[in-house]
Design an enzyme around this catalytic site. Structure first.
Site, PDB file in Angstrom:
ATOM      1  N   ASP A  59      -0.332  37.555 -13.505  1.00  0.00           N
ATOM      2  CA  ASP A  59      -1.494  36.647 -12.747  1.00  0.00           C
ATOM      3  C   ASP A  59      -2.760  37.099 -13.057  1.00  0.00           C
ATOM      4  O   ASP A  59      -3.146  38.452 -12.902  1.00  0.00           O
ATOM      5  CB  ASP A  59      -1.162  37.277 -11.322  1.00  0.00           C
TER       6      ASP A  59
ATOM      7  N   ARG B  70       0.964  -1.339   0.086  1.00  0.00           N
ATOM      8  CA  ARG B  70       0.207   0.040   0.044  1.00  0.00           C
ATOM      9  C   ARG B  70       0.891   1.111   0.032  1.00  0.00           C
ATOM     10  O   ARG B  70       0.693   2.254  -0.659  1.00  0.00           O
ATOM     11  CB  ARG B  70      -0.872  -0.075   1.174  1.00  0.00           C
TER      12      ARG B  70
ATOM     13  N   LYS C 128       5.195  39.342  -4.294  1.00  0.00           N
ATOM     14  CA  LYS C 128       3.885  39.380  -4.575  1.00  0.00           C
ATOM     15  C   LYS C 128       3.382  40.441  -4.051  1.00  0.00           C
ATOM     16  O   LYS C 128       3.877  41.466  -3.406  1.00  0.00           O
ATOM     17  CB  LYS C 128       3.059  38.208  -3.994  1.00  0.00           C
TER      18      LYS C 128
ATOM     19  N   GLU D 174       5.164  39.631  -9.298  1.00  0.00           N
ATOM     20  CA  GLU D 174       3.814  39.320  -9.514  1.00  0.00           C
ATOM     21  C   GLU D 174       3.059  40.534 -10.095  1.00  0.00           C
ATOM     22  O   GLU D 174       3.341  41.460  -9.192  1.00  0.00           O
ATOM     23  CB  GLU D 174       3.248  38.648  -8.335  1.00  0.00           C
TER      24      GLU D 174
ATOM     25  N   LYS E 147       2.564  24.330  -4.339  1.00  0.00           N
ATOM     26  CA  LYS E 147       1.336  23.869  -3.854  1.00  0.00           C
ATOM     27  C   LYS E 147       1.468  22.586  -3.671  1.00  0.00           C
ATOM     28  O   LYS E 147       0.787  21.728  -4.553  1.00  0.00           O
ATOM     29  CB  LYS E 147       0.244  24.424  -4.750  1.00  0.00           C
TER      30      LYS E 147
END
Length: 282
Positions: free
Chosen positions: A218, A101, A168, A197, A136
């Site tokens: 973006d 597994r 950002k 960004e 992510k």
């Protein structure tokens, strides 16, 4: 094929994962076969896709049974068809069944990522844009997630907050503007690459004025991206980002951007279906 030892996963990491599944021992395998019973098995693809994670799967099995023989029939990055044999293995029931597994979980996730990545790579094959991954990822699995993206033909972007300064909106707001944020990063870490960004053409112009090597577009519409490509004119590399899908990828690539980043490659991937079929050795 020659059998090779895997060095991707260290034993402590595998032991931590196995402890979650095995605890004090695999009750069912010990009761029905006995831990030392010799068995053999095959891994069969249940769908069409791209394989990844075979070295990691082998490492799991061989952690439980160092003498286990693993023979991969394909390599990571190979395209397989439903019903095709991916690998063959033989060893003790403890190694083959108790490790099944965990080994499948790793390979199925990595193969799912590789398969999804290849779909996007194939979709933009006629364009210059390369497919990027993101941060992510599942905590603790970033290296495997990104290795799977590469197996699918994608390109790894930054691995963490340390190898690229990505400025950002929150950084810009805190610093007092794009120019100030870029200057602050260059003063703190002069050797690190910078990406900014942007969400508007005015911000693209500001990033250009700051002479950064990479600009993120973006959540821009394709028309705005095309205008950004024209304004930049090769003075910086452009990354399209935000809500990219199979339905939108070609239109985005056609704008002329250099990269397209896709968080869905790793944050919501569907596992690739692989079955382990076992038979005792008489």
């Amino acid at each position: 094929m020659q059998q090779e030892r895997d060095t991707t996963l260290d034993s402590a990491r595998i032991d931590q994962w196995l402890a979650e599944d095995l605890g004090p021992g695999d009750v069912t395998t010990r009761a029905t076969l006995g831990a030392d019973r010799a068995v053999q098995a095959s891994w069969i693809a249940k769908a069409d896709g791209i394989v990844a994670g075979l070295a990691e799967a082998r490492a799991v099995f061989q952690r439980l049974d160092p003498q286990l023989i693993w023979q991969a029939e394909v390599a990571d990055g190979a395209r397989v068809r439903a019903g095709q044999t991916i690998a063959r293995l033989s060893g003790t029931a403890h190694g083959v069944l108790s490790g099944e597994r965990l080994a499948l979980n790793i390979a199925q996730r990595m193969s799912g990522i590789a398969t999804e990545t290849r779909r996007y790579v194939d979709a933009v094959a006629g364009y210059a844009a390369r497919i990027l991954d993101t941060r992510k990822t599942v905590p603790g699995l970033r290296d495997l997630d990104k290795k799977a993206v590469a197996a699918g033909g994608g390109t790894n972007h930054r691995f963490g907050l340390y190898d690229l300064a990505m400025i950002k909106d929150n950084h810009v707001a805190a610093a007092g503007g794009i120019a100030a944020a870029v200057a602050a990063v260059r003063g703190y870490a002069p050797d690190i690459a910078i990406e900014v960004e942007t969400t508007s053409l005015a911000e693209v112009d500001q990033a250009l004025a700051a002479e950064v090597p990479m600009i993120m577009l973006d959540n821009m519409a394709p028309a705005m991206m095309r205008e950004a490509v024209a304004r930049v004119a090769g003075r910086a590399r452009l990354e399209a980002s935000g809500n990219v899908s199979q339905a939108s990828i070609v239109a985005i690539a056609a704008t002329g951007v250099d990269f397209i980043s896709i968080g869905a490659l790793t944050h919501s991937v569907m596992a690739f279906d692989i079955s382990q079929r076992i038979a005792p050795i008489d």
